[in-house]
Write an enzyme that holds these catalytic residues in place. Structure first.
Site, PDB file in Angstrom:
ATOM      1  N   GLY A  40       0.792  -1.211   0.000  1.00 22.29           N
ATOM      2  CA  GLY A  40       0.000   0.000   0.000  1.00 22.29           C
ATOM      3  C   GLY A  40       0.828   1.266   0.000  1.00 22.29           C
ATOM      4  N   VAL A 235      -2.982  30.180   2.113  1.00 18.16           N
ATOM      5  CA  VAL A 235      -2.644  30.420   0.716  1.00 18.16           C
ATOM      6  C   VAL A 235      -3.920  30.884   0.028  1.00 18.16           C
ATOM      7  CG1 VAL A 235      -1.914  29.361  -1.454  1.00 18.16           C
ATOM      8  CG2 VAL A 235      -0.804  28.719   0.689  1.00 18.16           C
ATOM      9  N   HIS A 441      22.289   3.672  31.344  1.00 20.14           N
ATOM     10  CA  HIS A 441      22.940   4.975  31.272  1.00 20.14           C
ATOM     11  C   HIS A 441      24.218   4.853  30.466  1.00 20.14           C
ATOM     12  CE1 HIS A 441      24.338   8.916  32.614  1.00 20.14           C
ATOM     13  NE2 HIS A 441      25.523   8.354  32.847  1.00 20.14           N
TER      14      HIS A 441
END
Lengths: 470, 423
Positions: A40, A235, A441
């Site tokens: 698709g 616009v 970390h």
């Protein structure tokens, strides 16, 4: 007449998910797709190719930016043909994979257009001709297409998302109409490939669905990269001239005209519900062509389901595939229903912007008291080392139940980080749960724990005052 | 008493911009509630109120640059600061946006109607259970609102749902007893020894369905006898031949029913759920009652009108065998539009079969016996099979019921009109 258990119309992420899941559940399935490749819009002319280009855009930007940090590359040469070929190669690889998966599942893939003749008969128009099949149940997964604005002339220089991704050429001056996710993603690509990009948005904020502070954090890095970002601006007119597209703008306090080599219109998408013969099947169509579906994705005709973009907003591939699998399960007799609480949204811009659940604006509008934990990436070691301190992680917790109700992340990899917040919302996590989960970390993911600690008052990477979080 | 809130020490940040103001004069705030958001070059941060009180004045607006010591707001003590007033924040309409404090671009929110209508449930207030448990609960039809969670902070676990269902089932057995399916209680033990035998699962389930069907559908039973002397002769001739190994009367009658149902589509219909429409099936799937050790089951033959007696006989035998060995799937027993029940193996005359809702008719056949029959002026010995059609009088009237039975009998009496198929 051939009889099948389930026919799926549309082979996008929603349609193929439905077809594959239904087949795995033992149904005899036919998948009707008008293009020869499955996947698709998402795979062929949407998410996947645009992300390939955005990755290239990121490389270009990074290489330029690290010049001052001791890593000096020559200015990039853009070989559009090679880039386009790489993009196509990736798309083909994935599409072929889908075709192979369909084959192994014995899903009958038919290239053609489906049209309902009755509530149990579908006519399939293929190159070989028209054939009618009788189906037990059906899934409508026909997706959506870019909205065209009538005020733009019919001109090759007026692009939509599909034609823009073809990368026919890189316009020098590009106007992007629509400051939403799609418009800004394509603006990011074209700016990195060398266009001077102007963005115009009718709302008074870009990324209109996100909170203001989120949009602001995004713009912080991008002001100066784009020629201009005109919010609250319409616009009025556009005229094709030899030397460019002359566009008239109307803002809050001024009107002006500018000329562009190309205009990319990204103002939203419309549901593909026409010429499906829905009236022959008795399927009701709602506002702006969308097909309403219930919590089991059933339309008003219970054995006909509708999923994904054709059912309306939010038009997102991950929503479609969730709904596709759900429809297949319901069709197969399972007691499934739409139970997801939230659907994350990601803008693959630079920096990325991602959010899930409620925004502050929505929480306020619904009268929900919440606590907010914002962690600025300026305090993240990982972000500092990467020179990407513009980011932020924001979590919203329901004051009453203490559970996470919304999250927004601005920064590199925000699209990856938001998944943790989505999981936390689905599973009902509180700030304490997230803060109490040890995050690695130094990472960007830490900032989710730290934003939770801001709410808890236990954060140590920021100073919010003593005597908190006791 | 009025107290002032000032910008505190911001570490190494000297100056910051006010990018959001959360409060306005007249509003009450509690300690630590954010008043404004400040943004420096490095980060955005909320400035929490150091104490609770009523906002007397806000001294900054969006866009102001502030530094340590800048005056942010003046707060006055509230009469009862510690006791929160629960109604107030909700009853109050959303504070009308301060035109200065709120960025002017914010879409205008009408302050009057509180947004109540469309919002179904608050995200944070939904039952505390993850996606897997929600799905599990849905499969069992459990409303998670009713389940109390045993997990941390009331989180509902899979076990909680299981326990809840168990509790409901245990409780339900009492109301069922209270409804007294057996009629008024009699202590049978008083009159002699008794023993109890459990009903099978199938018996219990079909019992509930039978009771419902009997009560919901106004039953009428049309009785008739079909002369199957000829049919019996054909059957004897074919029996045992190739393709007719499993030939039975049931297969013959089922074929005849399929043909007649094609002529009487209303008999192959159902009432719509709201009772306002007839749902007419455009296919002919017929169920037949099969007795098993566990109780009665009704497997369904699909598209019976497209199958010969030979094919039907084979399918009936196969399904009956699967029923006997308890290998029928739910699908095997779904989709029927009409039901056939054959008691011929036992004997006895007409009976009144119970309609299998939402079907609207059921045919019972009993053992055919030789009887003297007047044909014109002669008395002949003919093999007569009792037919008993029960129909839902809401859908089928007496005329149609009788016509159906007569058409069926006529077909059974002319076996050359049946599709026997090939061996």
């Amino acid at each position: 007449m051939k009889t099948i258990d389930l026919v799926v119309i549309g082979g996008g992420p929603g349609g193929y998910s439905a077809a594959f899941r239904a087949s795995d559940l033992g149904m005899k399935v036919m998948l009707v797709e008008r293009f020869s490749r499955l996947g698709g819009v998402c795979l062929n002319v949407g998410c996947i190719p645009s992300k390939t280009l955005l990755h290239a855009a990121g490389l270009i930007e990074d290489a330029a930016e690290w010049r001052d940090r001791g890593v000096v590359f020559d200015p990039p040469k853009i070989d559009l043909d090679a880039l386009r070929a790489w993009k196509e190669q990736g798309v083909s690889q994935l599409a072929d994979g889908l075709g192979a998966l369909a084959k192994r599942r014995e899903v009958e893939v038919v290239t053609g257009r489906g049209e309902f003749v009755s509530a149990h008969t579908l006519a399939v128009e293929t190159e070989e001709g028209r054939e009618e099949v009788r189906f037990g149940q059906a899934v409508i997964a026909t997706g959506s297409r870019p909205i065209k604005l009538g005020l733009f002339p019919d001109d090759a220089r007026i692009l939509d998302s599909t034609s823009a991704l073809d990368l026919a050429e890189i316009p020098e001056r590009l106007l992007v109409v629509g400051g939403g996710v799609l418009g800004l993603e394509l603006a990011t690509v074209f700016r990195a490939l060398g266009s001077q990009v102007t963005v115009v948005e009718a709302l008074d904020q870009v990324m209109g669905e996100a909170d203001k502070d989120v949009a602001r954090a995004y713009l912080k890095r991008n002001t100066g990269r784009f020629v201009a970002v005109h919010t609250g601006t319409q616009v009025q007119n556009a005229e094709a001239k030899d030397d460019g597209i002359a566009v008239q703008f109307e803002g809050a306090d001024r009107q002006w005209e500018e000329s562009f080599d190309s205009v990319l219109v990204a103002v939203g998408r419309a549901a593909n519900s026409e010429s499906l013969g829905l009236e022959n099947a008795g399927v009701a169509v709602g506002e702006s062509g969308t097909i309403p579906a219930n919590h089991q994705q059933r339309t008003n005709i219970p054995h006909i389901f509708a999923i994904g973009d054709v059912t309306g907003a939010p038009m997102l591939a991950h929503r479609a595939s969730y709904q596709g699998r759900l429809a297949a399960e319901v069709a197969a007799g399972m007691k499934s229903a739409y139970e997801a609480r939230v659907i994350p949204s990601v803008a693959y811009t630079d920096p990325e912007v991602a959010w899930v659940g409620l925004t502050e604006r929505e929480a306020k509008a619904q009268g929900i008291a919440y606590e907010r934990g914002t962690f600025p990436w300026a305090a993240s070691g990982r972000a500092v080392g990467t020179a990407r301190v513009e980011g932020m992680t924001k979590l919203l917790f329901d004051s009453e139940t203490k559970r996470l109700i919304g999250a927004a992340v601005v920064g590199v990899h925000a699209g990856e980080l938001i998944a943790e917040a989505a999981l936390a919302i689905e599973t009902g996590c509180e700030a304490e749960d997230i803060a109490g989960t040890i995050h690695p970390h130094p990472t960007f993911s830490e900032t989710l724990a730290q934003a939770s600690e801001v709410v808890e008052g236990t954060v140590t990477e920021l100073f919010l005052g003593r005597g908190r979080g006791q | 008493m009025s107290r002032e809130v000032q910008v505190p020490d911001m570490g190494d940040v000297e100056e910051a911009e006010v990018i959001e103001v959360f409060v306005q004069a007249g509003q009450s705030v509690s300690a630590n509630e954010p008043l404004i958001t400040l943004e420096s070059d490095k980060a955005a941060m909320d400035l929490p109120s150091p104490f609770g009180g009523m906002v007397e004045a806000v001294h900054v607006k969006v866009g102001d640059m502030v530094s340590e010591g800048s005056l942010v707001a003046t707060l006055t003590d509230r009469p009862e600061d510690s006791a929160p007033k629960p109604e107030e924040p909700e009853a109050e309409s959303p504070p009308s946006p301060d035109p200065v404090a709120e960025a002017p671009s914010e879409p205008a929110v009408s302050p009057a109607p509180p947004p109540v209508a469309p919002e179904p449930r608050r995200l944070g207030a939904l039952p505390h259970a993850g996606p897997a448990v929600r799905r599990f609960a849905r499969e069992l039809g459990v409303d998670l609102e009713q389940v109390s969670g045993s997990g941390r902070k009331g989180r509902i676990t899979r076990e909680d749902v299981q326990l809840y269902v168990k509790a409901i089932l245990t409780r339900q057995q009492e109301p069922v007893a209270a409804a007294r399916p057996s009629g008024p209680p009699v202590d049978a033990e008083r009159f002699g020894p008794t023993r109890t035998e459990p009903l099978t699962r199938i018996q219990r389930r079909s019992g509930t369905n039978l009771q419902r069907n009997w009560q919901l559908a106004p039953h009428v039973s049309q009785h008739h006898k079909a002369d199957i002397t000829e049919l019996d002769r054909c059957q004897r001739e074919l029996r045992g031949q190739k393709g007719f190994e499993s030939l039975t009367v049931t297969a013959c009658v089922l074929q005849a029913c399929a043909q007649v149902l094609g002529q009487f589509p209303r008999v192959n219909a159902s009432l719509s759920e709201d009772g306002r429409e007839l749902v007419v099936r455009e296919y002919i799937h017929i169920g037949f009652a099969a007795n098993t050790d566990e109780g009665l089951v009704v497997p369904v033959i699909r598209d019976a009108d497209q199958k010969s007696i030979s094919v039907l006989a084979g399918e009936i035998a196969a399904l009956a065998e699967r029923a006997r060995t308890q290998q029928l799937t739910a699908e095997d027993m779904q989709g029927g539009g009409f039901t056939l029940s054959n008691l011929g193996g036992i004997g006895g005359g007409h009976f009144t079969p119970v309609i299998n809702l939402p079907q609207v008719a059921v045919l019972g056949i009993s053992r055919a016996v030789r009887e003297p029959v007047c044909i014109e002026d002669r008395v002949e010995s003919r093999l007569m099979m009792p037919l008993s059609l029960s129909y839902d009088h809401r859908v089928i009237d007496g005329v149609e019921g009788a016509q159906f039975v007569m058409a069926l009998a006529s077909l059974l009496e002319n076996p050359d009109q049946l599709d026997w198929g090939e061996g």
